[in-house]
Design a protein around this motif. Sequence first.
Motif, PDB file in Angstrom:
ATOM      1  N   PHE A 268       0.853  -1.184   0.000  1.00 31.37           N
ATOM      2  CA  PHE A 268       0.000   0.000   0.000  1.00 31.37           C
ATOM      3  C   PHE A 268       0.897   1.245   0.000  1.00 31.37           C
ATOM      4  N   VAL A 269       0.609   2.191  -0.891  1.00 30.28           N
ATOM      5  CA  VAL A 269       1.426   3.401  -1.016  1.00 30.28           C
ATOM      6  C   VAL A 269       0.561   4.625  -0.756  1.00 30.28           C
ATOM      7  N   ASP A 270       0.989   5.461   0.188  1.00 30.69           N
ATOM      8  CA  ASP A 270       0.295   6.710   0.495  1.00 30.69           C
ATOM      9  C   ASP A 270       0.403   7.670  -0.686  1.00 30.69           C
TER      10      ASP A 270
ATOM     11  N   SER B 106       1.850  15.061   7.859  1.00 30.37           N
ATOM     12  CA  SER B 106       2.937  14.799   8.809  1.00 30.37           C
ATOM     13  C   SER B 106       2.962  13.346   9.265  1.00 30.37           C
ATOM     14  N   SER B 107       1.827  12.665   9.199  1.00 29.43           N
ATOM     15  CA  SER B 107       1.792  11.261   9.611  1.00 29.43           C
ATOM     16  C   SER B 107       0.597  10.566   8.959  1.00 29.43           C
ATOM     17  N   VAL B 108       0.714   9.254   8.812  1.00 31.98           N
ATOM     18  CA  VAL B 108      -0.389   8.447   8.285  1.00 31.98           C
ATOM     19  C   VAL B 108      -0.583   7.230   9.172  1.00 31.98           C
ATOM     20  N   SER B 109      -1.774   6.692   9.128  1.00 30.47           N
ATOM     21  CA  SER B 109      -2.059   5.446   9.839  1.00 30.47           C
ATOM     22  C   SER B 109      -2.978   4.583   8.977  1.00 30.47           C
TER      23      SER B 109
ATOM     24  N   LYS C 210      -5.692   7.096   7.197  1.00 31.26           N
ATOM     25  CA  LYS C 210      -5.907   8.409   7.808  1.00 31.26           C
ATOM     26  C   LYS C 210      -4.631   9.214   7.655  1.00 31.26           C
ATOM     27  N   ALA C 211      -4.734  10.386   7.028  1.00 33.35           N
ATOM     28  CA  ALA C 211      -3.593  11.282   6.848  1.00 33.35           C
ATOM     29  C   ALA C 211      -3.788  12.506   7.737  1.00 33.35           C
ATOM     30  N   THR C 212      -2.762  12.865   8.494  1.00 34.60           N
ATOM     31  CA  THR C 212      -2.845  13.969   9.455  1.00 34.60           C
ATOM     32  C   THR C 212      -1.753  14.989   9.159  1.00 34.60           C
TER      33      THR C 212
ATOM     34  N   SER D 245      -6.985  16.566   9.388  1.00 31.95           N
ATOM     35  CA  SER D 245      -6.834  15.159   9.000  1.00 31.95           C
ATOM     36  C   SER D 245      -7.900  14.781   7.985  1.00 31.95           C
ATOM     37  N   SER D 246      -7.632  13.708   7.273  1.00 32.48           N
ATOM     38  CA  SER D 246      -8.547  13.216   6.251  1.00 32.48           C
ATOM     39  C   SER D 246      -8.459  11.695   6.228  1.00 32.48           C
TER      40      SER D 246
END
Length: 476
Positions: free
Chosen positions: A127-129, A136-139, A168-170, A175-176
């Motif tokens: 999986f690629v963001d 700043s961070s992903v989960s 989830k991208a923050t 965040s989104s």
Amino acid sequence: MKSGSNRFQTRFAAAFLLFCFSALAHAGSVNLEWDAVVDERVDHYEVAYGASSGKYDANLVLTGTSVSVSGLSAGSTYYLAVRACDKLKVYCSEYSNEVVAQIPSLGPKADFTASVVSGVAPLTVTFVDQSEGQVSSVSWDFGDGATSRASTAVHTYTVAGTYTVKLKATGAGGSSQEIKSSLIKVTAPVVSDNGSGSDDSAGSDNGFDDAMASLPLETGEVEVDSDWSWVSFRRTFIDPVVIVKGISANDADPAVIRIENVSPDGFSMRVQEWGYLDGVHDPETVTYLVMERGRHQLPNGVWVEAGSVETNVTKAFQYQSFSSAFGSAPVVFASVVTFTGKQAVAARLKDIDSRGFYIGMREEEANDQVHWPERLDYIAWEPSSGVIDGLKYEVGTTDNAVTDSVYELPFGVTFDNAPMFVADMQTTDGGDTAGVRWTGFEAEFVDLWVQEEQSRDAEMAHTTEVVGYFAAEIQE
């Protein structure tokens, strides 16, 4: 005159100090507005701005009293001021009061891609963001209880099922979350008795249904000519990857195999001669190799990966990485499986290692090498041999010695009959458009060579190449 000039500057500056200067910051821009200077000598205004107070590295010239300064970096601070000037810019006022504008940070918009979306367990997916904005961070939530915080996450699904994946991208702007429902479909391998005590059912093809039921693949040998033919699968696939590479030599004219309409039930294929020929080709014997998309570990521990590349790269190469690294360089087979561009075209490979390979297309040499995008399927298989679930097989490579002259390839496995055979060049040492042909098929060996086409010139001499091959026989 000198004193008069000084009085003008003083009066100009004094008038300018009466500006009412304000700013409203938006994402990537600042809207400015100020009061006009009432002086007939004012020709224009200059808005200056920069990232440090009093140090302006950009300016705008305009005649109005408002402007939108755009192209500013999200999350940054800017300092802005305005002054009035005459037409020749001989006299300008001092800069106004300075406005400080904080550009809001862009909120992220989450998005991601998956290397494969279906296959047999264990299924490894990369999986690629692909989120936009400031992140700043992903989960990750992979849907089976597993999570990750890596921007590129590799996860293996070990249990059959359908899985919803969430990212989830923050960032500083908030965040989104991107949710792809039922994205990953994993099927369970069918338990096999490895051929012992099986009772072939009527209509089965050489024991295929019993012998290979637990493998995520199908292979078969068919005859095909220049007319389209439909090949029906004997098993059910979800997202099949199809390879047909290497042609017999019943008709001497150079040609390629073209494939289209790949579906869970089968595919269409034909022999396509290069454009300078008459297009009519005698029947040839070919082997097709079909595998469920994804990364698979066979019962003997060998890893195989089946995937696709969408490309219009012709007479060039693009890099394709594997979802996970192999222990050593695998043997790679690649086929063009769409018919978007009607000119004959073939897939070529080079620089294969444990992490990936380079792949591209070749039209005939006389063409301009501009081709519509096509889907290229590939299967990467660790060099190995043996018998797995009733399939006796061998996957390997030749020395860097196959040319336009006949090369005798001896098999390491003892087959009872001439096996099914797939062959593809692993190198592009010779740049001329070419393909692998074979003849003289026996249980112990096959004669093969590299055949160039002759659209540009008559010569067909080809330098040495490494050829990868798959040979297999169903054990009854």
